[in-house]
Design a protein around this motif. Structure first.
Motif, PDB file in Angstrom:
ATOM      1  N   MET A  53      86.210 -20.996  49.964  1.00 22.11           N
ATOM      2  CA  MET A  53      87.038 -19.972  49.316  1.00 22.11           C
ATOM      3  C   MET A  53      86.474 -18.580  49.586  1.00 22.11           C
ATOM      4  N   PHE A  54      87.344 -17.679  50.016  1.00 18.27           N
ATOM      5  CA  PHE A  54      86.921 -16.306  50.269  1.00 18.27           C
ATOM      6  C   PHE A  54      86.433 -15.652  48.978  1.00 18.27           C
ATOM      7  N   ASP A  55      85.490 -14.722  49.123  1.00 20.88           N
ATOM      8  CA  ASP A  55      84.938 -14.023  47.960  1.00 20.88           C
ATOM      9  C   ASP A  55      86.032 -13.355  47.140  1.00 20.88           C
ATOM     10  N   GLU A  56      86.989 -12.725  47.833  1.00 21.69           N
ATOM     11  CA  GLU A  56      88.048 -11.994  47.132  1.00 21.69           C
ATOM     12  C   GLU A  56      88.927 -12.944  46.314  1.00 21.69           C
ATOM     13  N   VAL A  57      89.192 -14.131  46.862  1.00 24.62           N
ATOM     14  CA  VAL A  57      90.026 -15.105  46.146  1.00 24.62           C
ATOM     15  C   VAL A  57      89.288 -15.638  44.923  1.00 24.62           C
ATOM     16  N   LEU A  58      88.004 -15.901  45.079  1.00 21.50           N
ATOM     17  CA  LEU A  58      87.189 -16.367  43.951  1.00 21.50           C
ATOM     18  C   LEU A  58      87.147 -15.310  42.842  1.00 21.50           C
ATOM     19  N   ALA A  59      86.959 -14.053  43.223  1.00 21.70           N
ATOM     20  CA  ALA A  59      86.946 -12.972  42.234  1.00 21.70           C
ATOM     21  C   ALA A  59      88.291 -12.871  41.518  1.00 21.70           C
ATOM     22  N   HIS A  60      89.375 -13.064  42.255  1.00 20.86           N
ATOM     23  CA  HIS A  60      90.712 -13.018  41.665  1.00 20.86           C
ATOM     24  C   HIS A  60      90.888 -14.150  40.649  1.00 20.86           C
ATOM     25  N   ARG A  61      90.429 -15.354  40.992  1.00 16.40           N
ATOM     26  CA  ARG A  61      90.547 -16.502  40.085  1.00 16.40           C
ATOM     27  C   ARG A  61      89.721 -16.271  38.815  1.00 16.40           C
ATOM     28  N   LEU A  62      88.547 -15.693  38.979  1.00 15.75           N
ATOM     29  CA  LEU A  62      87.715 -15.389  37.817  1.00 15.75           C
ATOM     30  C   LEU A  62      88.397 -14.362  36.914  1.00 15.75           C
ATOM     31  N   GLY A  63      89.020 -13.369  37.525  1.00 16.67           N
ATOM     32  CA  GLY A  63      89.696 -12.329  36.754  1.00 16.67           C
ATOM     33  C   GLY A  63      90.838 -12.876  35.921  1.00 16.67           C
ATOM     34  N   LEU A  64      91.511 -13.906  36.420  1.00 14.20           N
ATOM     35  CA  LEU A  64      92.662 -14.467  35.713  1.00 14.20           C
ATOM     36  C   LEU A  64      92.283 -15.603  34.765  1.00 14.20           C
ATOM     37  N   THR A  65      90.993 -15.907  34.654  1.00 11.79           N
ATOM     38  CA  THR A  65      90.538 -16.931  33.713  1.00 11.79           C
ATOM     39  C   THR A  65      90.522 -16.348  32.296  1.00 11.79           C
ATOM     40  N   PRO A  66      91.340 -16.874  31.370  1.00  8.93           N
ATOM     41  CA  PRO A  66      91.391 -16.302  30.014  1.00  8.93           C
ATOM     42  C   PRO A  66      90.046 -16.409  29.298  1.00  8.93           C
ATOM     43  N   LEU A  67      89.646 -15.329  28.657  1.00 15.94           N
ATOM     44  CA  LEU A  67      88.404 -15.289  27.888  1.00 15.94           C
ATOM     45  C   LEU A  67      88.715 -15.083  26.416  1.00 15.94           C
ATOM     46  N   VAL A  68      87.895 -15.663  25.550  1.00 13.45           N
ATOM     47  CA  VAL A  68      88.072 -15.498  24.106  1.00 13.45           C
ATOM     48  C   VAL A  68      88.010 -14.015  23.757  1.00 13.45           C
ATOM     49  N   SER A  69      89.067 -13.503  23.116  1.00 13.93           N
ATOM     50  CA  SER A  69      89.165 -12.062  22.843  1.00 13.93           C
ATOM     51  C   SER A  69      89.652 -11.764  21.437  1.00 13.93           C
ATOM     52  N   ASP A  70      89.478 -12.710  20.519  1.00 13.99           N
ATOM     53  CA  ASP A  70      89.925 -12.449  19.154  1.00 13.99           C
ATOM     54  C   ASP A  70      89.055 -11.374  18.515  1.00 13.99           C
ATOM     55  N   ALA A  71      89.523 -10.833  17.418  1.00 17.67           N
ATOM     56  CA  ALA A  71      88.869  -9.677  16.795  1.00 17.67           C
ATOM     57  C   ALA A  71      87.417  -9.955  16.427  1.00 17.67           C
ATOM     58  N   ALA A  72      87.132 -11.152  15.926  1.00 15.99           N
ATOM     59  CA  ALA A  72      85.770 -11.475  15.520  1.00 15.99           C
ATOM     60  C   ALA A  72      84.819 -11.529  16.710  1.00 15.99           C
ATOM     61  N   SER A  73      85.311 -12.003  17.862  1.00 15.22           N
ATOM     62  CA  SER A  73      84.454 -12.170  19.039  1.00 15.22           C
ATOM     63  C   SER A  73      84.164 -10.847  19.742  1.00 15.22           C
ATOM     64  N   ILE A  74      85.144  -9.955  19.777  1.00 15.91           N
ATOM     65  CA  ILE A  74      84.957  -8.703  20.521  1.00 15.91           C
ATOM     66  C   ILE A  74      84.603  -7.531  19.607  1.00 15.91           C
ATOM     67  N   GLU A  75      84.255  -7.840  18.358  1.00 15.29           N
ATOM     68  CA  GLU A  75      83.888  -6.771  17.422  1.00 15.29           C
ATOM     69  C   GLU A  75      82.716  -5.952  17.978  1.00 15.29           C
ATOM     70  N   GLY A  76      82.884  -4.638  17.991  1.00 15.22           N
ATOM     71  CA  GLY A  76      81.842  -3.751  18.503  1.00 15.22           C
ATOM     72  C   GLY A  76      82.055  -3.321  19.937  1.00 15.22           C
ATOM     73  N   LEU A  77      82.871  -4.074  20.695  1.00 18.35           N
ATOM     74  CA  LEU A  77      83.155  -3.675  22.078  1.00 18.35           C
ATOM     75  C   LEU A  77      84.203  -2.567  22.095  1.00 18.35           C
ATOM     76  N   VAL A  78      84.069  -1.651  23.047  1.00 15.98           N
ATOM     77  CA  VAL A  78      85.029  -0.556  23.193  1.00 15.98           C
ATOM     78  C   VAL A  78      85.621  -0.593  24.590  1.00 15.98           C
ATOM     79  N   LEU A  79      86.742   0.062  24.754  1.00 13.63           N
ATOM     80  CA  LEU A  79      87.340   0.193  26.078  1.00 13.63           C
ATOM     81  C   LEU A  79      86.423   1.026  26.977  1.00 13.63           C
ATOM     82  N   PRO A  80      86.358   0.724  28.269  1.00 21.24           N
ATOM     83  CA  PRO A  80      85.470   1.467  29.173  1.00 21.24           C
ATOM     84  C   PRO A  80      85.667   2.975  29.120  1.00 21.24           C
ATOM     85  N   GLU A  81      86.912   3.430  28.947  1.00 21.85           N
ATOM     86  CA  GLU A  81      87.159   4.871  28.908  1.00 21.85           C
ATOM     87  C   GLU A  81      86.624   5.526  27.629  1.00 21.85           C
ATOM     88  N   ASP A  82      86.344   4.697  26.607  1.00 28.32           N
ATOM     89  CA  ASP A  82      85.789   5.227  25.359  1.00 28.32           C
ATOM     90  C   ASP A  82      84.269   5.100  25.303  1.00 28.32           C
TER      91      ASP A  82
END
Length: 275
Positions: A53-82
């Protein structure tokens, strides 16, 4: 306005909105899809990848893998622009990023469960069985991935919903002066109608499943009859939200309402001459 929740489980929710208008309901739909922050892998640093698998395809698959993002899990994280870090360089920052590692050796199929969080154990792939790549004998993969908060407006990987749609509440009536056409129930593709020949009537058994296809109306028309009428209630809506598992549908809805409320406040401030 009144809201009545009809069905709700871990990843989906169906509710009825009464006495609302199309612009308001559609605004909620668009914000739920495009403005609710969610975690997704943004930067991938590949040290070694011997697979086919090409590096770019692997990176794309990783990007589309859903990650736990509920409020309790991401508490304290901010958007990159902030954040005050230099996020454009793709570097890991604990305030706005979560780092993952993937180090595996073949022969094996590498799944999402092999993607390990380097920090908070609560933030991980939603599903363990998403295949990422296959490694043959002596093939290796070694990489670091950095996940960041983002919104669906910027990329599909940050869209928290798989289904986010509404329809106006169906309204079905019968003309009592017309002869009962039992075929309208037989031809309904979604089981909305049922024929009761003993009582000489057509019953509405699942009106909320009606898609307004009007097959029943065309069936009656073919028999030269106006026995049935299909329309909709102008200010009532059936709304469905289904997520990819990254966060509960109710949380998506509440966050969308918060965003809409914030935007309304900004608009009012601007209208009153503020900045």
């Amino acid at each position: 306005m009144k809201i009545d929740v009809k069905e709700q489980d871990e990843n989906s929710m169906t509710f009825i909105v009464y006495d609302a208008e199309v612009p308001f309901v559609n605004a909620i739909r668009r914000i739920a899809m495009m403005k609710v922050p969610k975690l997704a892998i943004e930067d991938v640093f590949i040290v070694k990848n011997d697979s086919a698998m090409f590096d770019e395809v692997l990176a794309h698959r990783l990007g589309l893998t859903p990650l736990v993002s509920d409020a309790a899990s991401i508490e304290g994280l901010v958007l990159p622009e902030d954040c005050d870090c230099d996020s454009e360089k793709g570097e890991y920052c604990p305030r706005c990023s979560v780092s993952f590692s993937l180090r595996e050796k073949g022969p094996k199929t590498v799944y999402s469960e092999d993607l390990k969080s380097c920090g908070d154990s609560k933030i991980k792939p939603v599903y363990d069985t998403i295949p990422l790549l296959k490694l043959k004998e002596d093939q290796e993969v070694d990489l670091e991935a950095v996940a960041k908060l983002g919104i669906g407006k910027d990329h599909a990987k940050w869209v928290p919903t798989t289904v986010c749609a509404y329809k106006q509440y169906p309204d079905i009536t019968f003309n009592e002066d017309e002869e009962v056409i039992y075929a309208v129930a037989d031809n309904c593709p979604r089981g909305v109608l049922a024929a009761d020949k003993d009582e000489g009537r057509i019953d509405i058994v699942d009106i909320e499943n009606c898609s307004l296809c009007k097959t029943c109306v065309r069936t009656a028309k073919a028999a030269d009859s106006k026995f049935i009428n299909v329309g909709y209630r102008e200010n009532d809506f059936i709304f469905k939200i289904e997520t990819d598992g990254s966060m509960p549908p109710k949380e998506v809805l509440l966050k969308a309402c918060d965003v809409l409320d914030s935007k309304a406040d900004e608009f009012i401030t601007f209208s009153e001459g503020g900045s």
